[in-house]
Design a protein around this motif. Structure first.
Motif, PDB file in Angstrom:
ATOM      1  N   MET A  27      42.632  36.977  31.736  1.00 33.08           N
ATOM      2  CA  MET A  27      42.706  38.815  30.921  1.00 33.08           C
ATOM      3  C   MET A  27      42.131  39.128  30.596  1.00 33.08           C
ATOM      4  O   MET A  27      40.782  38.813  29.994  1.00 33.08           O
ATOM      5  N   PRO A  28      41.659  40.496  31.384  1.00 39.13           N
ATOM      6  CA  PRO A  28      41.010  41.861  30.318  1.00 39.13           C
ATOM      7  C   PRO A  28      40.688  41.460  28.734  1.00 39.13           C
ATOM      8  O   PRO A  28      41.849  42.068  29.091  1.00 39.13           O
ATOM      9  N   GLN A  29      39.957  41.735  28.433  1.00 38.88           N
ATOM     10  CA  GLN A  29      39.408  42.462  26.833  1.00 38.88           C
ATOM     11  C   GLN A  29      39.349  43.733  27.066  1.00 38.88           C
ATOM     12  O   GLN A  29      40.249  44.832  27.157  1.00 38.88           O
ATOM     13  N   TYR A  30      38.729  43.951  27.961  1.00 40.05           N
ATOM     14  CA  TYR A  30      38.206  45.703  28.276  1.00 40.05           C
ATOM     15  C   TYR A  30      37.582  46.095  29.575  1.00 40.05           C
ATOM     16  O   TYR A  30      36.909  44.825  30.465  1.00 40.05           O
ATOM     17  N   ILE A  31      38.216  47.310  30.098  1.00 40.04           N
ATOM     18  CA  ILE A  31      37.112  47.496  31.654  1.00 40.04           C
ATOM     19  C   ILE A  31      36.753  48.626  31.339  1.00 40.04           C
ATOM     20  O   ILE A  31      37.703  49.271  31.382  1.00 40.04           O
ATOM     21  N   LYS A  32      35.012  49.517  31.238  1.00 34.95           N
ATOM     22  CA  LYS A  32      34.760  50.569  30.582  1.00 34.95           C
ATOM     23  C   LYS A  32      33.409  50.787  31.375  1.00 34.95           C
ATOM     24  O   LYS A  32      32.594  49.789  32.149  1.00 34.95           O
ATOM     25  N   ILE A  33      33.918  51.958  31.416  1.00 35.85           N
ATOM     26  CA  ILE A  33      32.507  52.636  32.736  1.00 35.85           C
ATOM     27  C   ILE A  33      32.009  53.379  31.216  1.00 35.85           C
ATOM     28  O   ILE A  33      32.624  54.477  30.665  1.00 35.85           O
TER      29      ILE A  33
END
Ligand code: AMP
Length: 286
Positions: free
Chosen positions: A238-244
């Motif tokens: 379960m991803p919580q955040y995926i950020k660049i």
């Protein structure tokens, strides 16, 4: 190597080292030491004459429903590891040595602490910066060593040191990984075998992002979509955040800036109950 529990003992040992002209390196940790910590201690021992390692599970950086109670603790083993890695002094204080009475003074870095992990762990960075400020005042190091594994923490600590004119240098060391790519963490101990398999996808996704950026893809929406596809290989992760994000301000980027450190791609995800974080430095083609 000596192990001490009192602030006064640290001050005495550091003063003695300084008197004989030694430089002081410092590695703050929460114990349960692993190869990531060892790399920091070894780097400190290479750069500095006298290396202090703190082992302190800092209660002020844990949220109410987090793992403060169950966080792995094994001081005897940690002390052995520190000695082997080249430390000169281990500081392992009890909670009431660090917080003898209710703490009313906090070091709080604005803005960059509300992004990434700060969104999900509201008081976490205030606890980290406060305990690091206290430890820096106790140890008075020339250089303190942190891991790229906790990218936001390193950025926040650097900002605190710059804003408050603290007289030390912050050195950030590369993330140490298992052969599978999984970033080594004290919290990996909580993972089942199946969760560990799923957790590998986190670094796989970050690597995919880095590769696409190296090939010239600069659109962050596309890069994030590609990372999501890799993570989706397990329905249990379960991803919580995926950020660049911008490597200094940690603000979301729409397009990669050109350069060797164009951005940081960062992921927080839960393969089960355990929350894991990892990141990669993104560079664009030269
Ligand atoms: P912790 O004990 O988790 O508070 O971590 C203490 C220091 O070790 C922090 O500066 C972390 O960023 C660093 N660290 C933790 N895991 C790793 C790793 N896998 N590679 C490099 N540094 C790490």
């Amino acid at each position: 190597m000596q192990t001490v529990t009192q602030i006064s003992q640290v001050r005495t040992e550091v003063a003695n080292a300084r008197k004989s002209g030694q430089s002081i390196g410092f590695v703050p940790t929460m114990g349960a030491l692993h190869a990531g910590h060892i790399s920091l201690i070894e780097t400190a021992a290479r750069d500095c004459d006298f290396v202090v390692v703190s082992v302190f599970v800092n209660p002020t950086q844990f949220g109410a429903n987090e793992d403060l109670e169950k966080y792995p603790r094994n001081l005897e083993r940690d002390v052995e590891i520190c000695a082997k890695a080249g430390a000169n002094l281990v500081f392992a204080p009890a909670i009431n040595e660090m917080y003898p009475e209710q703490n009313l003074t906090w070091v709080d870095v604005d803005k960059i602490t509300t992004r990434l992990c700060g969104q999900y762990r509201p008081d976490h960075f205030r606890g980290v910066t406060t305990v690091c400020a206290k430890l820096f005042n106790i140890v008075t190091p020339d250089i303190a060593y942190f891991g790229q594994k906790d990218a936001q923490q390193s950025v926040v600590i650097k900002k605190m040191v710059a804003d408050l004119n603290m007289p030390l240098k912050i050195e950030v060391c590369p993330t140490v990984r298992e052969v599978s790519g999984l970033a080594i963490s004290s919290r990996n101990q909580y993972l089942t075998e199946e969760e560990k398999q799923d957790a590998k996808l986190i670094y796989a996704a970050l690597k995919k992002c880095s590769q696409l950026a190296k090939q010239g893809e600069q659109n962050c929406e596309i890069l994030i979509k590609e990372m999501k596809i890799v993570l989706a290989a397990s329905s249990k992760l379960m991803p919580q955040y995926i950020k660049i994000v911008n490597p200094k301000t940690l603000a979301d980027l729409e397009t990669l800036i050109d350069g060797a450190i164009a951005a940081i791609a960062a992921i927080a995800a839960k393969p089960g109950k355990t929350r894991l974080i990892d990141n990669i430095i993104i560079s664009t083609p030269t």
